[in-house]
Scaffold this active site. Structure first.
Site, PDB file in Angstrom:
ATOM      1  N   SER A  55       0.878  -1.169   0.000  1.00  0.00           N
ATOM      2  CA  SER A  55       0.000   0.000   0.000  1.00  0.00           C
ATOM      3  C   SER A  55       0.912   1.213   0.000  1.00  0.00           C
ATOM      4  CB  SER A  55      -0.870   0.011   1.263  1.00  0.00           C
ATOM      5  OG  SER A  55      -1.426   1.299   1.507  1.00  0.00           O
ATOM      6  N   TYR A 111      -1.758  -1.086  10.377  1.00  0.00           N
ATOM      7  CA  TYR A 111      -1.905  -1.393   8.953  1.00  0.00           C
ATOM      8  C   TYR A 111      -0.642  -0.996   8.190  1.00  0.00           C
ATOM      9  CZ  TYR A 111      -3.512  -1.264   4.135  1.00  0.00           C
ATOM     10  OH  TYR A 111      -3.620  -1.458   2.779  1.00  0.00           O
TER      11      TYR A 111
END
Length: 279
Positions: free
Chosen positions: A137, A151
């Site tokens: 990401s 995350y």
């Protein structure tokens, strides 16, 4: 285009994974798709065929993954491209999230990919070919998002292990690429997909604001197209010299250079301390 390549895509029942599998099947590739729920895959993509193999697998269970890899190779006779796409978002500050919540994120986002890599590598090494895409990401390159620390940490881990993997396997003719997507129009931020903390701490105002922005404002209005991301992955898979780092999305492009500027400024501002520690 080489229609004989066999792809394995994890987390294929929705989002980028689903877009990619649909595109691959349309273009004549052979695809193994994994999900926690095989029936969802069948509903979205069809049942077992000469081109498609849906598999239900628990990525956090190494033996389950080992069996899935063996089943995949037995079905198609080969394995060429692996996309470690499975994962989920977890909102919550480092203080708020429980040990269980944090470890759950790492179990899927990091160790799930490691299980796939570990069990696929003997086959890829034997045949001295293959390409592994690990989907991270932009939050795995720049972690400056309040309330997304765990995350981001999982995605930084994915980036780091991919860099090492690329060095470890290049002598076998195997490629490794870490993919840093920005915000894509998927259900990543939808209710039931992204996880919110079991217990919140009101003092973290910036984290709560970030949470509400993502869930209420960004969701459904992401600037990037997952079908175009799928096209990019297919194109990169056919490159003789693919990148180790692949950024996808206009927002990802902008964030890269903001992070580079921050790093450059920090290095130059504090370089006297950096250099003073040398012998």
């Amino acid at each position: 285009m080489n229609t004989k390549k066999v792809w394995l895509v994890t987390g294929a029942s929705k989002g980028l994974g689903l877009s990619l599998v649909k595109k691959l099947l349309k273009e004549g590739f052979k695809v193994i798709a994994t999900s926690r729920n095989k029936h969802t895959l069948i509903q979205e993509l069809g049942d077992v065929s000469d081109l498609f193999l849906p598999i239900e697998v628990n990525l956090s269970d190494n033996e389950d993954v080992k069996n899935a890899i063996a089943t995949s190779i037995a079905h198609f006779g080969k394995l060429d491209v692996i996309v470690n796409n499975a994962g989920f978002g977890q909102i919550g500050t480092l203080e708020e999230l429980t040990d269980e919540e944090a470890r759950s994120s790492f179990d899927i986002n990091v160790f799930g990919s490691l299980n796939i890599i570990r069990n696929a590598m003997p086959y890829l090494r034997q045949h001295k070919s293959g390409h592994i895409f690990n989907i991270a990401s932009i939050g795995g390159f720049s972690g400056g998002f309040a309330g997304w620390g765990i995350y981001c940490a999982t995605k930084f881990a994915v980036a780091g292990l991919t860099e090492s993997l690329a060095e470890e396997v290049k002598g076998f003719g195997i490629k490794a690429t870490v993919v840093y997507p920005g915000y894509f129009r998927t259900d990543f931020l939808a209710k039931g997909s992204v996880q919110t903390p079991q217990h919140t701490i009101a003092a973290y105002e910036s984290a709560r604001q970030s949470e509400q922005t993502h869930l209420n404002d960004i969701d459904g209005h992401q600037p990037n197209d997952p079908d175009k991301a799928a096209d990019a992955l297919i194109a990169i898979s056919q490159s003789e010299n693919p990148p180790v780092h692949l950024f996808l999305g206009s927002d990802a492009y902008d964030i890269v250079y903001k992070k580079i500027d921050i790093l450059t400024n920090d290095v130059e501002q504090w370089k006297n301390y950096t250099l003073s520690t040398a012998l």
